[in-house]
Design a protein around this motif. Structure first.
Motif, short mmCIF file in Angstrom:
data_model
loop_
_atom_site.label_atom_id
_atom_site.label_comp_id
_atom_site.label_asym_id
_atom_site.label_seq_id
_atom_site.Cartn_x
_atom_site.Cartn_y
_atom_site.Cartn_z
N SER A 86 19.08 -87.86 30.86
CA SER A 86 19.07 -88.99 29.83
C SER A 86 20.72 -89.44 29.73
N LEU A 87 21.53 -88.70 30.35
CA LEU A 87 23.13 -88.94 30.22
C LEU A 87 23.52 -89.63 31.81
N ARG A 88 24.64 -90.34 31.75
CA ARG A 88 25.39 -90.79 32.81
C ARG A 88 26.67 -90.44 33.00
N SER A 89 27.15 -89.82 34.45
CA SER A 89 28.57 -89.82 34.61
C SER A 89 28.97 -91.20 35.22
N LYS A 90 30.21 -91.42 35.59
CA LYS A 90 30.46 -92.82 36.37
C LYS A 90 31.49 -92.72 37.42
N TYR A 91 31.27 -93.61 38.32
CA TYR A 91 32.51 -93.99 39.46
C TYR A 91 33.20 -94.98 38.61
N ARG A 92 34.50 -94.42 38.65
CA ARG A 92 35.50 -95.33 38.19
C ARG A 92 36.66 -95.72 38.98
N ARG A 93 37.31 -96.80 38.78
CA ARG A 93 38.43 -97.26 39.40
C ARG A 93 39.22 -97.76 38.42
N TYR A 94 40.44 -97.34 38.30
CA TYR A 94 41.66 -97.75 37.59
C TYR A 94 42.57 -98.45 38.42
N LEU A 95 43.20 -99.48 37.81
CA LEU A 95 44.64 -100.06 38.46
C LEU A 95 45.77 -99.57 37.64
N VAL A 96 46.56 -98.84 38.36
CA VAL A 96 47.81 -98.21 37.73
C VAL A 96 48.91 -99.49 38.14
N ASP A 97 49.83 -99.73 37.14
CA ASP A 97 50.95 -100.41 36.99
C ASP A 97 52.08 -99.62 36.74
N GLU A 98 52.85 -99.11 37.58
CA GLU A 98 53.88 -98.15 37.21
C GLU A 98 55.21 -98.96 36.66
N ASN A 99 55.35 -100.04 37.05
CA ASN A 99 56.44 -100.87 36.50
C ASN A 99 56.11 -101.35 34.90
N ALA A 100 54.87 -101.51 34.69
CA ALA A 100 54.51 -101.82 33.35
C ALA A 100 54.33 -100.81 32.41
N GLY A 101 54.18 -99.43 33.20
CA GLY A 101 53.60 -98.42 32.53
C GLY A 101 52.35 -98.63 31.84
N THR A 102 51.31 -98.90 32.44
CA THR A 102 49.96 -99.07 32.10
C THR A 102 48.93 -98.84 33.14
N TYR A 103 47.70 -98.51 32.64
CA TYR A 103 46.45 -98.32 33.38
C TYR A 103 45.33 -99.09 32.93
N SER A 104 44.51 -99.79 33.69
CA SER A 104 43.50 -100.53 33.15
C SER A 104 42.34 -100.20 34.21
N SER A 105 41.03 -100.37 33.51
CA SER A 105 39.82 -100.16 34.25
C SER A 105 39.46 -101.42 34.87
N VAL A 106 39.19 -101.40 36.08
CA VAL A 106 38.76 -102.61 36.93
C VAL A 106 37.22 -102.48 37.57
N GLU A 107 36.67 -101.26 37.42
CA GLU A 107 35.27 -101.06 37.88
C GLU A 107 34.88 -99.73 37.37
N SER A 108 33.38 -99.77 36.86
CA SER A 108 32.73 -98.71 36.38
C SER A 108 31.12 -98.65 36.62
N VAL A 109 31.01 -97.82 37.52
CA VAL A 109 29.39 -97.68 37.93
C VAL A 109 28.71 -96.43 37.43
N PRO A 110 27.57 -96.50 36.70
CA PRO A 110 26.88 -95.31 35.96
C PRO A 110 26.22 -94.63 37.19
N VAL A 111 26.04 -93.47 37.36
CA VAL A 111 25.67 -92.57 38.33
C VAL A 111 25.04 -91.38 37.59
N PRO A 112 24.08 -90.68 38.47
CA PRO A 112 23.47 -89.48 37.74
C PRO A 112 24.54 -88.20 37.10
N TYR A 113 24.31 -87.92 36.07
CA TYR A 113 25.22 -87.31 35.29
C TYR A 113 25.31 -85.76 35.75
N SER A 114 26.41 -85.23 35.99
CA SER A 114 26.89 -83.88 36.28
C SER A 114 27.95 -83.62 35.43
N ALA A 115 27.94 -82.52 34.97
CA ALA A 115 29.14 -82.19 33.75
C ALA A 115 30.26 -81.64 34.58
#
Length: 527
Positions: A434-463
């Protein structure tokens, strides 16, 4: 009486074949030993026995064939024969109830007068017919074939996985899926083709394969808790390195100049899974390069051992990815649900930044190292297999991080913690459908000191455990506790799913990782 430590190799014919197929056994002072134990003296005796047999391989029509002589691949067939010119050897393995397996074998003899390679793809425990064609660069082709009943799987595992095709199976990328760290028999790695058929099986030395890396003409992998091996395309172990004083865990990577950077526990310390060791494959020397207990001393002082054995597992590093950019690594910490970048690993290591829950690091010396979140999205919980991807389309200082977000929260080392937790993380330890883990892709910007989420895909849950692998568009995603992996197309639709549960062993079972490799220029001739 035999001389002290006398090794003798004996060649015998394999009875379950319709042609002369040899096996090689080794005895030390009259006592049989396993050639797969990664002892170099045993490997050298086997190598000498193969040289003695090579007079048998008189031509492409009558090759020398030896089943798994080095003990590293249970159904690999060593093949050697004399030639008059360079050429290519194309072969097909046919076995009842399976799709044909066709490859071009890599020739490991640099001379034009001989072919030497390993034929991969024989199915354990089944009748296999191998049909091969030698095509010289200038001349007529020559064919040979043989039929053999292969020895059963040494691990005793499944020779065919349950495959569910949800897209076009023709879109599956080339390669073999390496199922690593099966809890039911951790010291074997199983390699399956796109049809889910077992085509190779590595017999290890008491520890799982954390991953496979290629350095020069060898494959580098972990084979024991403190042992790294280099294996060539013939299956021969050419070097072993024992990291005395350390136990490896979870992951390693290989630098451009041949250093294995591996996560490790320093056995003399009280804490576990919190150091990085570097092994130089050229010299065999190794050293501790990063001690996170020193880099994060203020944070560690707020943690405590836990569990029935009071283990000081305050950080629990579970993946490492090296980059030539500043001799840096990206490491994943499951215990803190954080991602850390460390610069100058082989010089004066320093933590460059941390991605994670701000409350976890609040009030510590490391708080100022946190990148700022750009956007509204939940952070990861107990993530695994964090990998850096540089992209020419991005500005300097920007890159992507991909990961398996387990979406699981467990923070045992700080029982008094009352801060925030990732919004979508679950406390369920298992594979709740009934739960989901995820494939995640972040964009890291070292110059700005930030990270953002650019992709998230639900996949079968595994703790716990699990991984993602970016194949340059398609993905391989393994949900370890759910006992399933799949290949996804570039639009993130499942092409085919493979289930590897074994009846009677599903409780508390998992595969640590599933990674796909082409093995070009190693087992198979590259394009």
């Amino acid at each position: 009486m035999p001389a002290a430590d006398e090794l003798v190799a004996t060649a015998e014919t394999y009875p379950e074949a319709d042609t002369t197929l040899y096996t090689v056994s080794v005895a030390r002072n009259g006592v049989p030993v396993e050639p797969g134990g990664f002892a170099l003296d045993v490997q050298q005796v086997v190598d000498a026995a193969l040289e003695d047999l090579q007079t048998v391989g008189s031509s492409p029509a009558d090759p020398l064939l030896v089943l798994n002589p080095f003990g590293t691949n249970t159904t690999g067939v060593y093949a050697q024969f004399e030639t008059e010119d360079d050429g290519t050897l194309t072969y097909t393995v046919s076995s009842p109830g399976t799709e044909d397996f066709t490859r071009v074998a890599e020739d490991h003899d640099p001379s034009a007068s001989s072919f030497e390679g390993q034929l991969i793809g024989v199915v354990p425990g089944a009748e296999n017919t191998v049909t091969a064609t030698w095509q010289p660069d200038d001349g007529e082709p020559t064919e040979f074939s043989f039929t053999m009943t292969a020895p059963p799987s040494a691990s005793g595992d499944r020779t065919t996985l349950d495959r569910t095709v949800e897209g076009d199976a023709e879109e599956l990328t080339d390669g073999l899926f390496a199922v690593m760290g099966l809890k039911r028999h951790v010291d074997y790695t199983l390699l399956y083709d796109n049809a889910g058929v077992l085509r190779a099986e590595f017999d290890l030395d008491g520890y799982r394969t954390d991953r496979l890396e290629f350095y020069g003409d060898t494959m580098v992998t972990t084979v024991g808790t403190n042992k790294v091996a280099r294996i060539d395309g013939l299956g021969r172990v050419v070097a072993t390195h024992v990291l005395t004083g350390y136990e490896m865990h979870h992951d390693f990577d290989v630098t451009d100049d041949g250093k294995v950077v591996t996560l490790a526990t320093e056995t003399a310390k009280g804490s576990v899974e919190d150091v990085l060791v570097s092994l130089d494959l050229r010299t065999g020397t190794f050293e501790k390069t990063v001690d996170f207990a020193e880099l994060l001393a203020d944070y560690k002082s707020r943690t405590q051992p836990y569990g029935p054995n009071a283990v000081d597992d305050w950080l629990h590093l579970n993946s490492v990815d090296w980059s030539p950019d500043g001799d840096s690594v990206i490491v994943s910490s499951r215990e803190t649900s954080a991602i850390l970048k460390v610069d100058d690993v082989h010089g004066s290591p320093e933590i460059d930044y941390i991605i994670g829950q701000r409350d976890v690091w609040a009030g510590t010396d490391a708080e100022d190292l946190l990148l700022e979140k750009a956007g509204d999205f939940p952070d990861t919980g107990g993530q695994h297999s964090v990998v850096r991807h540089d992209d020419e389309s991005l500005a300097d200082g920007q890159y992507y991080l991909t990961m398996f977000d387990n979406a699981f929260w467990r923070y045992n080392s700080r029982p008094d913690y009352t801060g925030s937790v990732p919004a979508e993380a679950s406390p369920v330890l298992g594979a709740d459908p009934s739960l989901r883990s995820k494939y995640r892709r972040y964009l890291v910007d070292e110059n700005a000191g930030t990270y953002s989420s650019v992709e998230s895909v639900p996949v079968p849950y595994s703790a716990i455990v699990s991984n993602v692998q970016d194949l340059g568009g398609p993905l391989v995603i393994n949900s370890g506790q759910a006992l399933t992996f799949a290949e996804y197309d570039a639009q993130r639709e499942v092409i085919a799913r493979f289930d590897y549960a074994l009846e009677g062993t599903t409780e508390n079972d998992f595969a640590y990782r599933v990674l796909k490799y082409e093995f070009d220029d190693f087992w198979f001739e590259g394009s």
